[in-house]
Structure formats: structure tokens, C-alpha cells
Write a protein that holds these residues in place. Structure first.
Motif, mmCIF file in Angstrom:
data_model
loop_
_atom_site.group_PDB
_atom_site.id
_atom_site.type_symbol
_atom_site.label_atom_id
_atom_site.label_comp_id
_atom_site.label_asym_id
_atom_site.label_seq_id
_atom_site.Cartn_x
_atom_site.Cartn_y
_atom_site.Cartn_z
ATOM 1 N N ALA A 9 0.846 -1.194 0.000
ATOM 2 C CA ALA A 9 0.000 0.000 0.000
ATOM 3 C C ALA A 9 0.883 1.246 0.000
ATOM 4 N N VAL A 10 0.419 2.295 -0.665
ATOM 5 C CA VAL A 10 1.217 3.512 -0.814
ATOM 6 C C VAL A 10 0.396 4.743 -0.440
ATOM 7 N N CYS A 11 1.124 5.815 -0.086
ATOM 8 C CA CYS A 11 0.480 7.116 0.063
ATOM 9 C C CYS A 11 0.527 7.801 -1.301
ATOM 10 N N VAL A 12 0.085 9.031 -1.373
ATOM 11 C CA VAL A 12 0.073 9.728 -2.665
ATOM 12 C C VAL A 12 1.486 9.874 -3.216
ATOM 13 N N LEU A 13 2.429 10.302 -2.372
ATOM 14 C CA LEU A 13 3.812 10.437 -2.836
ATOM 15 C C LEU A 13 4.389 9.072 -3.221
ATOM 16 N N GLY A 14 4.067 8.030 -2.461
ATOM 17 C CA GLY A 14 4.526 6.681 -2.796
ATOM 18 C C GLY A 14 3.998 6.231 -4.143
ATOM 19 N N ALA A 15 2.760 6.610 -4.474
ATOM 20 C CA ALA A 15 2.189 6.268 -5.781
ATOM 21 C C ALA A 15 2.947 6.979 -6.900
ATOM 22 N N HIS A 16 3.308 8.252 -6.665
ATOM 23 C CA HIS A 16 4.131 8.972 -7.645
ATOM 24 C C HIS A 16 5.412 8.191 -7.915
ATOM 25 N N ILE A 17 6.070 7.805 -6.840
ATOM 26 C CA ILE A 17 7.366 7.133 -6.955
ATOM 27 C C ILE A 17 7.219 5.798 -7.664
ATOM 28 N N ARG A 18 6.229 5.008 -7.278
ATOM 29 C CA ARG A 18 6.053 3.677 -7.876
ATOM 30 C C ARG A 18 5.715 3.754 -9.363
ATOM 31 N N VAL A 19 4.844 4.684 -9.735
ATOM 32 C CA VAL A 19 4.479 4.825 -11.153
ATOM 33 C C VAL A 19 5.690 5.288 -11.956
ATOM 34 N N LEU A 20 6.422 6.236 -11.414
ATOM 35 C CA LEU A 20 7.623 6.732 -12.088
ATOM 36 C C LEU A 20 8.681 5.639 -12.177
ATOM 37 N N ALA A 21 8.888 4.897 -11.089
ATOM 38 C CA ALA A 21 9.888 3.822 -11.080
ATOM 39 C C ALA A 21 9.513 2.689 -12.027
ATOM 40 N N ALA A 22 8.218 2.506 -12.265
ATOM 41 C CA ALA A 22 7.778 1.467 -13.199
ATOM 42 C C ALA A 22 8.022 1.870 -14.650
ATOM 43 N N GLY A 23 8.417 3.128 -14.864
ATOM 44 C CA GLY A 23 8.763 3.556 -16.213
ATOM 45 C C GLY A 23 7.702 4.361 -16.923
ATOM 46 N N TYR A 24 6.754 4.915 -16.173
ATOM 47 C CA TYR A 24 5.692 5.704 -16.790
ATOM 48 C C TYR A 24 5.892 7.176 -16.468
ATOM 49 N N GLY A 25 6.336 7.928 -17.471
ATOM 50 C CA GLY A 25 6.562 9.350 -17.300
ATOM 51 C C GLY A 25 7.995 9.654 -16.917
ATOM 52 N N THR A 26 8.237 10.918 -16.713
ATOM 53 C CA THR A 26 9.555 11.413 -16.349
ATOM 54 C C THR A 26 9.434 12.140 -15.016
ATOM 55 N N PRO A 27 10.557 12.473 -14.376
ATOM 56 C CA PRO A 27 10.453 13.274 -13.149
ATOM 57 C C PRO A 27 9.690 14.584 -13.372
ATOM 58 N N ALA A 28 9.831 15.173 -14.555
ATOM 59 C CA ALA A 28 9.093 16.409 -14.852
ATOM 60 C C ALA A 28 7.590 16.140 -14.888
ATOM 61 N N THR A 29 7.182 15.013 -15.445
ATOM 62 C CA THR A 29 5.770 14.651 -15.476
ATOM 63 C C THR A 29 5.242 14.471 -14.063
ATOM 64 N N VAL A 62 0.177 18.230 -0.379
ATOM 65 C CA VAL A 62 -0.542 16.973 -0.626
ATOM 66 C C VAL A 62 -0.177 15.915 0.416
ATOM 67 N N ASP A 63 1.103 15.858 0.790
ATOM 68 C CA ASP A 63 1.532 14.843 1.746
ATOM 69 C C ASP A 63 0.905 15.066 3.116
ATOM 70 N N THR A 64 0.806 16.315 3.539
ATOM 71 C CA THR A 64 0.152 16.639 4.814
ATOM 72 C C THR A 64 -1.328 16.283 4.735
ATOM 73 N N TRP A 65 -1.963 16.634 3.616
ATOM 74 C CA TRP A 65 -3.378 16.316 3.419
ATOM 75 C C TRP A 65 -3.609 14.806 3.452
ATOM 76 N N ASN A 66 -2.702 14.046 2.837
ATOM 77 C CA ASN A 66 -2.796 12.582 2.813
ATOM 78 C C ASN A 66 -2.812 12.002 4.232
ATOM 79 N N ASP A 67 -2.035 12.602 5.142
ATOM 80 C CA ASP A 67 -1.851 12.044 6.480
ATOM 81 C C ASP A 67 -2.803 12.611 7.529
ATOM 82 N N LEU A 68 -3.732 13.477 7.139
ATOM 83 C CA LEU A 68 -4.676 14.032 8.113
ATOM 84 C C LEU A 68 -5.564 12.938 8.694
ATOM 85 N N PRO A 69 -5.857 13.012 9.984
ATOM 86 C CA PRO A 69 -6.788 12.037 10.589
ATOM 87 C C PRO A 69 -8.160 12.138 9.907
#
Length: 182
Positions: A117-137, A158-165
Motif C-alpha cells: 500500500a502507498v500514500c500519494v507520494l509513494g504512488a508517484h514514486i512507484r508509477v515513475l519507477a515502473a517507467g511511466y513518465g519522467t520526473p518532470a511529469t 498533498v503529503d500533509t493532506w494525505n496524512d490528516l486524521p
């Protein structure tokens, strides 16, 4: 004056013979070099052809269904290089993030957990690491998420919003869809 005789060889006759003799000699003297073994493996490696167009809406399909899988060239595989990135738009990057979270789950307070399971930033990283898009994207997608939060009157990262109770996975999907449509 004495005439000199020249020996003329027919290349069509002796060329292939010479090549076979050299190959036999090299086989007997030394094992195949590493690059030759890797080349043979790369050539014989079979890969499924990428599928274009979403084939199904079931959750059993991979999160990247409908997108070509990143692939590397033969030379890139021989050199051990990572596959070239598949070019996606910011909207597509956000949609892939949404799919990734749907398939693997969502978490708070960490990039990802042991279940995947991932947070929003983790999803960015996983999608990028899988080869979809560039760091600029990915950066443009983060800006789109921040803008979507700003339009909702929540001017926080976004990261703070993701972690709000009280935040739910449904909230995450709503934000990703909103940012993808703007």
C-alpha cells in the motif's frame, strides 16, 4: 625476366570455409565471451507484446493495463540499462497513480508499507519507477494535485493532506480524479 605467378582465390568458395574454420578454432580455444552469451540470451528472450487499449475493467488486470510496458533496446539490455520511460501526460500519470492505489491499497504516514500500500507520494514514486513518465511529469502531476487542493480551499501540501486524521482512500481517489480532469 621471369614471370611471377600470383595465387588468386575465389572469395565465394573460400570465404565461407575460412569463416567456419575460424569459428571452430575459437570454439575450441576459448569459451564464448560474456557479451556473446548475453547477446544470445537477449535475442532468445521472449516478451509478451504490449497491449494497447484497455481490455477490461476488472481488478484482475494490472494497474498499467492499456499502456505499453517500458521496454529497452537490445543494446540497452546487454548493457544492463533500465527500460526507457513510456511518455505519459500529467493526466495519464494521475490516472495511473489512481489505478496503482486501487490495486495495491493506500496508507498514511509512510511512503509504502510491507503489503505494498502507498500514500500519494509513494504512488508517484512507484508509477515513475515502473517507467511511466519522467520526473518532470511527476512534478507537474504534484502541482496539479496541489492546485486541486487549493480549489477545494485546502492550501496545504498533498503529503500533509494525505496524512490528516479521518482521511479515507475514497478521498484520495476523488482528489486524483479531480486533478486529472483539471
Amino acid at each position: 625476366m621471369a614471370a611471377t605467378a600470383t595465387l588468386e582465390l575465389d572469395p565465394d568458395l573460400y570465404g565461407p570455409l575460412l569463416v567456419r574454420e575460424v569459428e571452430a578454432y575459437l570454439k575450441a580455444v576459448a569459451p564464448a565471451p560474456v557479451w556473446k552469451t548475453r547477446l544470445r540470451q537477449a535475442i532468445t528472450e521472449t516478451r509478451a507484446a504490449p497491449r494497447f487499449g484497455r481490455s477490461s475493467t476488472t481488478s484482475t488486470e494490472p494497474w498499467w493495463d492499456g499502456y505499453p510496458q517500458p521496454a529497452t533496446t537490445l543494446l540497452g539490455r546487454l548493457r544492463g540499462r533500465a527500460p526507457a520511460a513510456v511518455q505519459v501526460t500529467v493526466r495519464q500519470h494521475l490516472q495511473l497513480m489512481d489505478r496503482y492505489i486501487r490495486q495495491h491499497g493506500w496508507t498514511q504516514g509512510q511512503l509504502w508499507d510491507e503489503t505494498g500500500a502507498v500514500c500519494v507520494l509513494g504512488a508517484h514514486i512507484r508509477v515513475l519507477a515502473a517507467g511511466y513518465g519522467t520526473p518532470a511529469t511527476a512534478w507537474q502531476a504534484r502541482l496539479a494535485l496541489g492546485n486541486a487542493l487549493g480549489y477545494q480551499g485546502q492550501g496545504i501540501p498533498v503529503d500533509t493532506w494525505n496524512d490528516l486524521p479521518g482521511r479515507t482512500q475514497a478521498d484520495i481517489h476523488h482528489l486524483l480524479r479531480t486533478a486529472a480532469t483539471n
